[in-house]
Design an enzyme around this catalytic site. Structure first.
Site, PDB file in Angstrom:
ATOM      1  N   SER A  82      21.208 -11.415 -23.139  1.00 35.47           N
ATOM      2  CA  SER A  82      21.520 -10.177 -23.746  1.00 35.47           C
ATOM      3  C   SER A  82      21.359  -8.871 -22.783  1.00 35.47           C
ATOM      4  O   SER A  82      20.388  -8.762 -22.117  1.00 35.47           O
ATOM      5  CB  SER A  82      20.505  -9.791 -24.989  1.00 35.47           C
ATOM      6  N   GLY A  83      22.618  -7.957 -22.466  1.00 26.56           N
ATOM      7  CA  GLY A  83      22.669  -7.103 -21.659  1.00 26.56           C
ATOM      8  C   GLY A  83      21.435  -6.125 -21.751  1.00 26.56           C
ATOM      9  O   GLY A  83      21.089  -5.496 -20.859  1.00 26.56           O
ATOM     10  N   HIS A  84      21.545  -5.663 -23.138  1.00 26.45           N
ATOM     11  CA  HIS A  84      20.674  -4.522 -23.143  1.00 26.45           C
ATOM     12  C   HIS A  84      19.055  -4.561 -22.941  1.00 26.45           C
ATOM     13  O   HIS A  84      18.278  -3.625 -23.122  1.00 26.45           O
ATOM     14  CB  HIS A  84      20.799  -3.598 -24.700  1.00 26.45           C
TER      15      HIS A  84
ATOM     16  N   CYS B  54       3.022  -6.519 -40.540  1.00 29.96           N
ATOM     17  CA  CYS B  54       3.193  -7.220 -41.557  1.00 29.96           C
ATOM     18  C   CYS B  54       4.532  -6.489 -42.231  1.00 29.96           C
ATOM     19  O   CYS B  54       4.546  -5.321 -42.332  1.00 29.96           O
ATOM     20  CB  CYS B  54       2.125  -7.333 -42.567  1.00 29.96           C
TER      21      CYS B  54
ATOM     22  N   ASN C 289       9.590 -12.568 -28.132  1.00 30.53           N
ATOM     23  CA  ASN C 289       9.657 -11.087 -27.680  1.00 30.53           C
ATOM     24  C   ASN C 289       8.656 -10.416 -28.670  1.00 30.53           C
ATOM     25  O   ASN C 289       8.264  -9.211 -28.141  1.00 30.53           O
ATOM     26  CB  ASN C 289      10.868 -10.619 -28.841  1.00 30.53           C
TER      27      ASN C 289
ATOM     28  N   ALA D 170      23.356 -11.435 -27.777  1.00 30.31           N
ATOM     29  CA  ALA D 170      22.374 -12.659 -27.858  1.00 30.31           C
ATOM     30  C   ALA D 170      22.548 -13.223 -29.272  1.00 30.31           C
ATOM     31  O   ALA D 170      22.352 -14.796 -29.314  1.00 30.31           O
ATOM     32  CB  ALA D 170      20.951 -12.515 -27.424  1.00 30.31           C
ATOM     33  N   THR D 171      22.539 -12.167 -30.006  1.00 29.53           N
ATOM     34  CA  THR D 171      22.578 -12.924 -31.634  1.00 29.53           C
ATOM     35  C   THR D 171      24.069 -13.674 -31.850  1.00 29.53           C
ATOM     36  O   THR D 171      23.889 -14.858 -32.327  1.00 29.53           O
ATOM     37  CB  THR D 171      22.802 -11.616 -32.635  1.00 29.53           C
TER      38      THR D 171
HETATM   39  N1  PMP Z   1      16.529 -13.289 -29.016  1.00 31.03           N
HETATM   40  C1  PMP Z   1      15.480 -12.676 -28.702  1.00 31.03           C
HETATM   41  C2  PMP Z   1      14.240 -13.496 -28.399  1.00 31.03           C
HETATM   42  C3  PMP Z   1      15.499 -11.203 -28.642  1.00 31.03           C
HETATM   43  O1  PMP Z   1      14.497 -10.518 -28.525  1.00 31.03           O
HETATM   44  C4  PMP Z   1      16.771 -10.736 -29.323  1.00 31.03           C
HETATM   45  C5  PMP Z   1      16.638  -9.026 -29.367  1.00 31.03           C
HETATM   46  N2  PMP Z   1      15.584  -8.529 -30.000  1.00 31.03           N
HETATM   47  C6  PMP Z   1      17.694 -11.454 -29.615  1.00 31.03           C
HETATM   48  C7  PMP Z   1      17.552 -12.776 -29.495  1.00 31.03           C
HETATM   49  C8  PMP Z   1      19.084 -10.545 -30.195  1.00 31.03           C
HETATM   50  O2  PMP Z   1      19.763 -10.002 -29.169  1.00 31.03           O
HETATM   51  P1  PMP Z   1      20.973  -9.040 -29.391  1.00 31.03           P
HETATM   52  O3  PMP Z   1      20.155  -7.813 -29.614  1.00 31.03           O
HETATM   53  O4  PMP Z   1      21.672  -8.922 -27.932  1.00 31.03           O
HETATM   54  O5  PMP Z   1      21.638  -9.563 -30.259  1.00 31.03           O
END
Ligand code: PMP
Length: 364
Positions: free
Chosen positions: A192-194, A312, A147, A68-69
């Site tokens: 994101s798959g994981h 923090c 998240n 997703a990044t």
């Molecule tokens: N967006 C959110 C809300 C997430 O929680 C995360 C992963 N922590 C990401 C983006 C990034 O996803 P990825 O690890 O697949 O790059």
């Protein structure tokens, strides 16, 4: 081992592992190759795209990415570069994941007017996002579910409201924590798959037919030129299998959350940081008087894994938590528990007992 850190990542499910292995053994061709092996690999990708589209309940295109990044970066820079002649105003929120927040900083440095809204400043946050969009706004980027606390943004309301004001504004949704759990509305949506029991290293970007994005990397022109590079066929197979294995609705999440909340109510000086109407699989709370890391490692000694993600860093409260209205003291002692479908009520009871023991031992 009791794993309650599913918002960070999930254990790959059996179906995802088997699909990836079988694909690597039997369909290892390059999807761009013209021979039969290539065609077989291409078919896997096409079928995985259909599965993801169906799960999103959408028509349009899916692009596979490394996660997703990358999806967020393609959506944000891709839109900004495609539409910069039309306007330079961008709306986002102060609670985004860094994979949205950091690209926004770069765009701001490049001269875009980036408006970042904090939920703690508004009664009706979706309306605030809609109100901030004007005729010069080219992009509105919101996450579906935060998240850290599970705060939910109603993406349908944001999408409909913005489109009514300015149909040309692209609405991007970081759907990572909402995919397979909530309906997601956006011109572009990342996932994101994981986070849903597929392997790491595979993500996707949904794009509606009429949304124009410019690539952020150039190469062999795969995936309509938007995401060049040989597609990771094995990983797409794992994503497809994980989506298919993910139940339509996991009622268990609300039961687990309810049970944990009940236990927490009986303990002294615990403050729930997650909103009442937040997503069911994430519960963030503060054990006042015990620092997050202390509790995390104490629980770890008992084989229970949680997150102190909200704590923090370098003496400063995370801007995300502060934008959600969470004080320094609460952030210091925050614990995030995030469920998956394999967790049980007995796991929750063990966690509650361990928390009680941790409080006895460490509370100042
Ligand atoms: N967006 C959110 C809300 C997430 O929680 C995360 C992963 N922590 C990401 C983006 C990034 O996803 P990825 O690890 O697949 O790059």
């Amino acid at each position: 081992m009791i794993y309650f850190d599913n918002a960070a990542t999930t254990k790959p499910c059996k179906e995802a592992l088997e699909a990836a292995l079988s694909c690597a053994e039997n369909c290892f061709g390059n999807p761009s190759s013209l021979h039969h092996m290539g065609v077989k690999a291409e078919e896997i990708i096409t079928s995985a795209k259909k599965t993801v589209l169906k799960r999103l309940n959408k028509e349009g295109e899916i692009f596979f990415t490394s996660g997703a990044t990358e999806s967020n970066n393609i959506a944000i820079f891709g839109t900004a570069n495609a539409l910069k002649r039309r306007g330079n105003r961008i709306i986002t929120t102060a609670i985004e994941h860094p994979s949205v927040g950091e690209p926004m900083k770069r765009l701001s440095e490049q001269g875009f007017e980036v408006i970042s809204l904090k939920p703690c400043d508004f009664e009706d946050f979706e309306q605030a996002v809609i109100d901030a969009a004007d005729e010069k706004t080219i992009l509105a980027s919101v996450m579906a579910v935060n998240n850290e606390t599970g705060f939910v943004i109603n993406t349908k309301k944001v999408y409909d409201g913005i489109k009514k004001k300015n149909p040309n504004c692209v609405v991007h949704v970081d759907g990572v924590q909402g995919f397979c759990k909530l309906p997601l509305y956006g011109d572009t949506v990342s996932l994101s798959g994981h986070k849903i029991h597929a392997l790491k290293g595979i993500g996707a970007l949904y794009k509606s037919k009429n949304t124009r994005l410019l690539p952020i990397a150039y190469g062999g022109g795969q995936q309509s030129g938007l995401r060049s590079g040989t597609e990771p066929v094995e990983l797409t197979a794992s994503l497809k299998a994980a989506v298919e294995a993910y139940p339509e609705a996991v009622t268990k999440f609300s039961e687990l959350r309810h049970r944990l909340s009940g236990h927490l109510e009986r303990l002294d000086r615990i403050i729930i940081n997650s909103p009442e109407n937040g997503i069911d699989n994430i519960l963030n709370f503060s054990v006042i008087g015990v620092r997050s890391e202390i509790m995390l490692h104490f629980l770890e000694e008992r084989g229970i894994y949680v997150s102190s993600g909200s704590a923090c860093s370098k003496g400063k409260i995370s801007p995300v938590l502060s934008a959600l209205g969470i004080s320094r003291e609460r952030a210091d002692s925050a614990v995030r528990v995030s469920f998956c479908r394999d967790n049980t009520e007995a796991d929750v009871d063990m966690l509650a007992q361990a928390l009680e023991d941790g409080i006895k031992r460490f509370r100042r």
